[in-house]
Design a protein around this motif. Structure first.
Motif, PDB file in Angstrom:
ATOM      1  N   CYS A  51       8.518  -1.544   3.897  1.00 29.29           N
ATOM      2  CA  CYS A  51       8.256  -2.234   2.828  1.00 29.29           C
ATOM      3  C   CYS A  51       8.290  -3.568   3.769  1.00 29.29           C
ATOM      4  N   THR A  52       7.940  -3.924   4.686  1.00 26.36           N
ATOM      5  CA  THR A  52       8.044  -5.702   5.407  1.00 26.36           C
ATOM      6  C   THR A  52       6.647  -5.782   4.510  1.00 26.36           C
ATOM      7  N   ASN A  53       5.561  -4.719   5.474  1.00 21.29           N
ATOM      8  CA  ASN A  53       4.029  -5.339   4.778  1.00 21.29           C
ATOM      9  C   ASN A  53       4.226  -6.043   3.410  1.00 21.29           C
ATOM     10  N   ALA A  54       5.007  -4.991   2.749  1.00 22.83           N
ATOM     11  CA  ALA A  54       4.736  -4.959   1.494  1.00 22.83           C
ATOM     12  C   ALA A  54       5.252  -6.372   0.774  1.00 22.83           C
ATOM     13  N   PRO A 109       8.498  -4.281  -8.073  1.00 22.71           N
ATOM     14  CA  PRO A 109       8.130  -3.289  -8.116  1.00 22.71           C
ATOM     15  C   PRO A 109       7.947  -2.471  -6.611  1.00 22.71           C
ATOM     16  N   TRP A 110       8.940  -3.315  -5.218  1.00 24.79           N
ATOM     17  CA  TRP A 110       8.725  -2.842  -3.982  1.00 24.79           C
ATOM     18  C   TRP A 110       9.293  -2.811  -3.658  1.00 24.79           C
ATOM     19  N   LEU A 111      10.246  -0.930  -3.122  1.00 25.47           N
ATOM     20  CA  LEU A 111      11.537  -0.905  -2.770  1.00 25.47           C
ATOM     21  C   LEU A 111      11.370  -1.443  -1.370  1.00 25.47           C
ATOM     22  N   CYS A 112      13.151  -1.142  -0.988  1.00 28.90           N
ATOM     23  CA  CYS A 112      13.580  -1.330   0.565  1.00 28.90           C
ATOM     24  C   CYS A 112      14.242   0.192   0.550  1.00 28.90           C
ATOM     25  N   ARG A 113      13.766   0.736   1.500  1.00 30.96           N
ATOM     26  CA  ARG A 113      15.228   1.948   1.656  1.00 30.96           C
ATOM     27  C   ARG A 113      16.170   1.541   2.504  1.00 30.96           C
TER      28      ARG A 113
END
Length: 154
Positions: free
Chosen positions: A102-105, A131-135
């Motif tokens: 997710c770093t890019n997002a 909207p951006w999820l970090c696993r």
């Protein structure tokens, strides 16, 4: 196949691609950029996020032809190792980058968000980043990094 001329990270490139080829494929396969990543291919995860103009978009579902008249910025174009963008520096300082899915997002989305909202509240940040999820569970660090980046950009 046709020849497309696109501007990526301030440089013009001539690429051979079908106009409907996903922009992500052109960025990774033709231009060999590593920032945008293939995650889901369905515009759900955000790993492929880039800026098209000043807007954060999902490049896995955006046709390459969309970049023919609008410049693209990828994670590599935000800053350099010597002079990172304030968002990149804040992500490093707050250890908001973990596994890199997710770093890019989150970096690209937050830099576009801060252009639109340079003085966000914590609630603004959380809403914009929803909207951006970090696993890996770095959401709190991402929010702290965006707050720091907003201060640095002010």
């Amino acid at each position: 196949m046709s020849r497309l001329v696109i501007t990526v990270n301030g440089r013009r490139h001539k690429v051979q691609a079908s106009p409907n080829t996903p922009l992500l494929y052109v960025l990774r396969n033709e231009l060999h950029l590593q920032g945008p990543r293939f995650g889901c291919g369905l515009s759900q995860c955000g790993a492929c996020t880039v800026h098209l103009g000043n807007k954060a978009i999902r490049s896995c579902v955006t046709p390459a032809v969309a970049a023919a008249h609008t410049p693209v910025t990828t994670l590599e174009g935000l800053g350099t190792i010597e002079h990172p963008h304030p968002v990149q520096k804040a992500f490093i300082d707050h250890q908001a980058a973990q596994c890199c899915c997710c770093t890019n997002a989150t970096s690209m989305a937050s830099s576009a968000f801060l252009k639109r909202n340079p003085h966000p509240s914590e609630d603004d940040i959380k809403k914009a980043m929803s909207p951006w999820l970090c696993r890996c569970g770095t959401h709190f660090r991402v929010v702290a990094a965006i707050k720091a980046a907003a201060k640095a950009l002010a």
